[in-house]
Design an enzyme around this catalytic site. Structure first.
Site, PDB file in Angstrom:
ATOM      1  CG  ASP A  78      -0.222 -10.843   3.560  1.00 43.41           C
ATOM      2  OD1 ASP A  78       0.592 -11.400   2.698  1.00 43.41           O
ATOM      3  OD2 ASP A  78      -1.118 -10.291   2.998  1.00 43.41           O
ATOM      4  CG  ASP A  91     -10.018  -4.677  17.345  1.00 43.15           C
ATOM      5  OD1 ASP A  91     -10.790  -5.563  17.130  1.00 43.15           O
ATOM      6  OD2 ASP A  91      -9.974  -3.670  17.822  1.00 43.15           O
ATOM      7  CG  ASP A 132       3.847  -9.052   0.077  1.00 45.80           C
ATOM      8  OD1 ASP A 132       2.904  -8.423  -0.394  1.00 45.80           O
ATOM      9  OD2 ASP A 132       4.908  -8.130   0.095  1.00 45.80           O
ATOM     10  CG  HIS A 161      -4.196  -5.025   0.247  1.00 46.00           C
ATOM     11  ND1 HIS A 161      -4.024  -6.252  -0.489  1.00 46.00           N
ATOM     12  CD2 HIS A 161      -2.721  -4.651   0.398  1.00 46.00           C
ATOM     13  CE1 HIS A 161      -2.673  -6.737  -0.472  1.00 46.00           C
ATOM     14  NE2 HIS A 161      -2.068  -5.686   0.162  1.00 46.00           N
ATOM     15  CG  ASP A 162      -1.454  -3.892  -3.008  1.00 46.49           C
ATOM     16  OD1 ASP A 162      -1.447  -3.246  -2.035  1.00 46.49           O
ATOM     17  OD2 ASP A 162      -1.011  -4.878  -3.308  1.00 46.49           O
ATOM     18  CD  GLU A 220       1.411  -9.078  -4.367  1.00 43.01           C
ATOM     19  OE1 GLU A 220       0.778  -8.048  -4.862  1.00 43.01           O
ATOM     20  OE2 GLU A 220       2.540  -9.258  -3.858  1.00 43.01           O
TER      21      GLU A 220
HETATM   22  O1  ISL Z   1       0.342  -1.767  -5.488  1.00 43.68           O
HETATM   23  C1  ISL Z   1       0.761  -2.395  -6.580  1.00 43.68           C
HETATM   24  C2  ISL Z   1      -0.294  -2.840  -7.492  1.00 43.68           C
HETATM   25  O2  ISL Z   1      -1.141  -1.758  -7.628  1.00 43.68           O
HETATM   26  C3  ISL Z   1       1.794  -3.151  -6.865  1.00 43.68           C
HETATM   27  O3  ISL Z   1       2.891  -2.496  -7.249  1.00 43.68           O
HETATM   28  C4  ISL Z   1       2.314  -3.959  -5.458  1.00 43.68           C
HETATM   29  O4  ISL Z   1       3.138  -3.049  -4.817  1.00 43.68           O
HETATM   30  C5  ISL Z   1       2.947  -5.194  -5.475  1.00 43.68           C
HETATM   31  O5  ISL Z   1       1.774  -5.883  -5.954  1.00 43.68           O
HETATM   32  C6  ISL Z   1       3.288  -5.734  -4.320  1.00 43.68           C
HETATM   33  O6  ISL Z   1       2.165  -5.738  -3.144  1.00 43.68           O
HETATM   34  C7  ISL Z   1       2.558  -6.230  -2.213  1.00 43.68           C
HETATM   35  O7  ISL Z   1       3.603  -6.010  -1.588  1.00 43.68           O
HETATM   36  C8  ISL Z   1       3.886  -4.678  -1.161  1.00 43.68           C
HETATM   37  C9  ISL Z   1       2.800  -4.204  -0.475  1.00 43.68           C
HETATM   38  O8  ISL Z   1       2.585  -2.807  -0.308  1.00 43.68           O
HETATM   39  C10 ISL Z   1       1.400  -4.401  -0.910  1.00 43.68           C
HETATM   40  O9  ISL Z   1       0.442  -4.063  -0.092  1.00 43.68           O
HETATM   41  C11 ISL Z   1       1.339  -5.973  -1.213  1.00 43.68           C
HETATM   42  O10 ISL Z   1       0.186  -6.463  -1.863  1.00 43.68           O
HETATM   43  C12 ISL Z   1       5.135  -4.472  -0.389  1.00 43.68           C
HETATM   44  O11 ISL Z   1       5.127  -5.549   0.652  1.00 43.68           O
HETATM   45 CA    CA Z   2      -9.093  -1.387  17.761  1.00 44.81          CA
END
Ligand code: ISL
Ligand code: CA
Length: 538
Positions: free
Chosen positions: A96, A27, A197, A318-319, A249
């Protein structure tokens, strides 16, 4: 002066950073309590993954209210305090901005599906085709098709990502007005900018069938189109009033597209994330991994270093799975972790450190699919099951690519749950590696990965060539990468051995740093050794 060209940016995944109230979920007060850690590392800005209210089907990337804070993470006052406390430490906050889609629980969607004016066309709605089939043949990012039937509206809606992430329709002018309003709302509160994003997918030129592709059929109807450039320029008008920074991104971006998106005179984005170097270990689609081979990886990096005047440099987010098991070697954990840090902090561009990378966190140690949270991994599992892929193989595919690999809680110390939470269980499994991979241990060890990151961040501050210098590659073989950064009379060479065997390189110079204990440098690199040399004047 562009502050972001001298800064290191640190990405926080709020759910997994620090829990402050014992509910097992990270948090904002937790983040505030750890700001000193980031200051010590020398970061200039934090990119905060989404903290808005969200049903969390995609952990915040499915936003249900853009102008508030998810109560799990705190309240607006906590956010204000975070901005203030960060500022006190010389750290900016980037939010974000997820504006390609909203959660289907957003009020706009609720109204749009009921055809309430002016929300009627906020999303892409379409009836079935005359033969009863889906509106078009597009396929989505998370392995599903991208149309979902809505009973209330009596039509399908488009979702390039999860079923609960409905794509916003920028052909409807009110949508852009809403987004401008959101920008002002956060900029007025003091954020310094946004990570945007999937920002190059905003504009869909038509909903016509796409050319059949192995993945993402339909892509040509929305990848970096003129409409998107126009939207970005309109948003820039708002951003300029605050001198705000944006990093986009941008999926499947080519150097040509990237130049158009980032050229300063075009007033669109400041910086963007490209993906090519992160895709050198995959066949066709990200779920089919092959063994990492350094050479194509170096070549992708070199290409982007040469093609763009300035890059966002990253090896984790994170992806993506963690970088040490991926590009380095578990068996040389410390050495390869430091080598990757060296690469990250000495290429030309703005480096992004993802939480936990600075202590060498590794992939999750889950045993099976029931421990997964990631919506993408769960979809892939469902699809592979439908094709009768046996469980063992399914797990091997998913374990290597799952986004949960990088989402396990931050490992602060070797206490229960790695110091992340006082709850019995964290929202996502804590990696058992925390007994030997944790910040507390590394803080007291001058030889740790953490100490190395801090030291390199300091070196970057001292050596302008490492920040602003040009990039010249000297060697890029199947395991050795050598390049030079030069600014005026200041010249620094970096030599990296991406292998578990000794290697030789042609460069010599005065040794500035090595991840081994050594006095001078004669061209011989130890396994996974990284050296930084000061070039001697000719
Ligand atoms: O995960 C991916 C690469 O490993 C990509 O296909 C990813 O979905 C793409 O880069 C888009 O990512 C972003 O938008 C998504 C979200 O799930 C991701 O966490 C974010 O970084 C949808 O909002
Ligand atoms: Ca918490």
């Amino acid at each position: 002066m562009e502050w972001w060209k001298d800064a290191i940016i640190y990405q926080i995944y709020p759910r997994s950073f620090q829990d402050s109230n014992g509910d097992g979920i990270g948090d904002i007060p937790g983040i505030i309590s750890r700001l000193d850690h980031l200051q010590e590392l020398g970061v200039g800005a934090i990119w905060l993954s989404p903290v808005y209210p969200s049903p969390n089907d995609d952990n915040g990337y499915d936003i249900s209210d853009y102008k508030n804070i998810n109560p799990e993470y705190g309240a607006l006052e906590d956010m204000d305090r975070l901005i203030l406390e960060a500022k006190r430490r010389g750290i900016r906050i980037l939010m974000d901005l997820v504006i390609n889609h909203t959660s289907t629980q957003h009020e706009w969607f609720e109204k749009s599906r009921r055809r309430i004016v002016p929300y009627t066309d906020y999303y892409y709605w379409a009836p079935p085709r005359p033969d009863g089939s889906l509106p078009n043949n597009w396929t989505g990012f998370f392995g599903e098709n991208c149309w979902q039937w809505d009973d209330v509206r009596g039509e399908y809606y488009l979702h390039l990502f999860a079923r609960t992430q409905a794509d916003l329709n920028y052909h409807c002018p009110q949508v852009l007005d809403e987004v401008k309003d959101i920008l002002r709302f956060w900029l007025d509160r003091g954020v310094a900018g946004f990570r945007c994003d999937v920002i190059n997918l905003l504009w869909k030129d038509s909903l016509a069938d796409g050319e059949k592709r192995l993945a993402l059929t339909g892509l040509e109807h929305y990848l970096t189109l003129e409409g998107t450039h126009g939207i970005l320029r309109q948003l820039r008008e708002v951003l300029d009033g605050y001198r705000a920074f944006t990093v986009g991104e941008t999926v499947f971006v080519t150097p040509d597209m990237a130049r158009d998106l980032c050229a300063p005179e075009r007033r669109e984005l400041d910086l963007l994330f490209s993906f090519e170097h992160m895709e050198t270990d995959q066949y066709f689609i990200k779920w089919l991994k092959r063994d990492f081979r350094p050479k194509p990886f170096f070549e992708a990096l070199i290409k982007w270093q040469q093609e763009l005047p300035w890059n966002a440099i990253y090896l984790e987010n994170h992806d993506q799975p963690r970088s040490i098991p991926r590009f380095g070697c578990d068996g040389w954990w410390r050495e390869s972790g430091k080598l990757l840090a060296t690469l990250l902090l000495t290429l030309r561009g703005t480096p992004f450190i993802y939480q936990g990378q600075e202590i060498g966190m590794v992939d999750f140690d889950f045993d099976g699919v029931d421990q997964l949270n990631d919506v993408e991994s769960r979809n892939v599992n469902r699809i592979l099951s439908a094709y009768h892929v046996p469980e063992g193989l399914r797990w091997r595919i998913i374990a290597r690519t799952s986004r949960d690999n990088a989402r396990t809680p931050m490992q602060w110390d070797d206490g229960p749950n790695a110091g992340f939470t006082t709850a019995d269980r964290a929202w996502l499994g804590v990696n058992r590696s925390y007994h030997f991979v944790n910040l507390a241990d590394q803080e007291s060890d001058p030889d740790s990965i953490w100490s190395w990151y801090k030291d390199l961040a300091k070196l970057r501050r001292e050596r302008e060539a490492l920040r602003r210098g040009d990039f010249l590659w000297l060697e890029a073989t199947h395991r050795v990468f050598v390049y030079r950064r030069r600014l005026g009379a200041e010249s620094v060479t970096v030599a990296l051995n991406f292998s578990g065997r000794p290697a030789r390189v042609g460069s010599r110079g005065t040794l500035l740093r090595s991840n081994y204990r050594r006095d001078g440098f004669d061209g011989r690199l130890q396994p996974w050794e990284a050296v930084i040399l000061e070039d001697r004047p000719l």
